[in-house]
Design an enzyme around this catalytic site. Structure first.
Site, PDB file in Angstrom:
ATOM      1  N   HIS A 198      77.681  21.693  70.920  1.00  0.00           N
ATOM      2  CA  HIS A 198      78.870  21.540  70.075  1.00  0.00           C
ATOM      3  C   HIS A 198      79.388  20.122  70.254  1.00  0.00           C
ATOM      4  CE1 HIS A 198      82.959  22.128  68.502  1.00  0.00           C
ATOM      5  NE2 HIS A 198      83.331  21.397  69.538  1.00  0.00           N
TER       6      HIS A 198
ATOM      7  N   ARG B 272      69.467  19.729  67.549  1.00  0.00           N
ATOM      8  CA  ARG B 272      69.241  21.053  66.960  1.00  0.00           C
ATOM      9  C   ARG B 272      67.913  21.133  66.222  1.00  0.00           C
ATOM     10  NH1 ARG B 272      75.327  21.060  65.070  1.00  0.00           N
ATOM     11  NH2 ARG B 272      76.323  22.038  66.876  1.00  0.00           N
TER      12      ARG B 272
ATOM     13  N   ASN C  45      72.792  27.520  68.788  1.00  0.00           N
ATOM     14  CA  ASN C  45      72.408  26.174  68.343  1.00  0.00           C
ATOM     15  C   ASN C  45      72.635  25.091  69.391  1.00  0.00           C
ATOM     16  OD1 ASN C  45      75.175  25.868  68.160  1.00  0.00           O
ATOM     17  ND2 ASN C  45      75.201  25.508  65.952  1.00  0.00           N
TER      18      ASN C  45
ATOM     19  N   PHE D   4      82.484  36.191  62.413  1.00  0.00           N
ATOM     20  CA  PHE D   4      81.658  35.894  63.590  1.00  0.00           C
ATOM     21  C   PHE D   4      82.472  35.480  64.815  1.00  0.00           C
ATOM     22  CE2 PHE D   4      81.886  31.946  61.103  1.00  0.00           C
ATOM     23  CZ  PHE D   4      82.350  31.052  62.064  1.00  0.00           C
TER      24      PHE D   4
ATOM     25  N   ARG E  47      77.736  13.676  66.081  1.00  0.00           N
ATOM     26  CA  ARG E  47      77.431  14.631  65.010  1.00  0.00           C
ATOM     27  C   ARG E  47      76.027  14.376  64.459  1.00  0.00           C
ATOM     28  NH1 ARG E  47      80.537  19.009  64.584  1.00  0.00           N
ATOM     29  NH2 ARG E  47      80.245  19.052  62.339  1.00  0.00           N
TER      30      ARG E  47
ATOM     31  N   LYS F 181      76.071  24.420  75.150  1.00  0.00           N
ATOM     32  CA  LYS F 181      76.431  25.835  75.156  1.00  0.00           C
ATOM     33  C   LYS F 181      75.563  26.617  76.148  1.00  0.00           C
ATOM     34  CE  LYS F 181      77.889  25.656  70.322  1.00  0.00           C
ATOM     35  NZ  LYS F 181      77.637  26.195  68.966  1.00  0.00           N
TER      36      LYS F 181
ATOM     37  N   THR G 204      74.520  22.078  61.723  1.00  0.00           N
ATOM     38  CA  THR G 204      74.916  23.256  62.500  1.00  0.00           C
ATOM     39  C   THR G 204      73.830  24.324  62.495  1.00  0.00           C
ATOM     40  OG1 THR G 204      77.230  22.812  61.984  1.00  0.00           O
ATOM     41  CG2 THR G 204      76.704  25.027  62.746  1.00  0.00           C
TER      42      THR G 204
END
EC number: 2.7.4.6
Length: 149
Positions: free
Chosen positions: A115, A102, A112, A57, A85, A9, A91
């Site tokens: 993705h 993370r 975070n 959000f 994952r 991100k 998350t």
């Protein structure tokens, strides 16, 4: 070989974490079959996160992922979705274990860093949203014989 979609991100790009994240993916034995850096359009962001469109959000999420460049990747490997994952961690970075992306690199749920698709269906949809099939290069890694039976 299973495929999944991964995005570093804008916060991860701005914090110069792309190399660290790519390194973790490759060290786990996964292949990067496609990679692109760009600023996601608002339309693409809304489509990408459409399952969250009714959540409070959603607007801030779309604004965030379109606020600067992100790095989109197609990752291949046995159990690629589940492995990515696990590599990413929870998350919410507060809940993410040390050793995960993370857990080690993110500090806030809204920022975070990364993705990854959560299921085969979302992986297929997200890959198709961000890449043409002709842009994806499946290839044998030199260490495949040492990674897979």
């Amino acid at each position: 070989m299973e495929r999944t979609y991964v995005m570093v991100k804008p916060d991860g790009v701005q914090r110069c974490l792309v190399g660290e994240i790519v390194s973790r993916i490759e060290k786990k034995g996964l292949k990067i079959a496609a990679l692109r850096m760009n600023v996601m359009t608002e339309a693409a962001a809304k489509e990408h996160y459409k399952e969250h469109s009714e959540r409070p959000f959603f607007g801030s999420l779309v604004s965030f992922v379109t606020s600067g460049p992100s790095v989109s990747m197609v990752i291949e490997g046995n159990n690629a979705i589940k492995i990515m994952r696990a590599i990413n961690g929870a998350t919410n970075p507060v809940d993410a274990l040390p050793g995960t992306i993370r857990g080690d690199l993110a500090v806030d749920m809204g920022r975070n860093v990364v993705h990854a698709s959560d299921a085969p269906e979302s992986a297929e949809r997200e890959i198709g949203l961000h890449f043409e099939e002709s842009e994806i290069s499946g290839y044998p890694r030199a260490d495949d014989e040492w990674l897979y039976e």
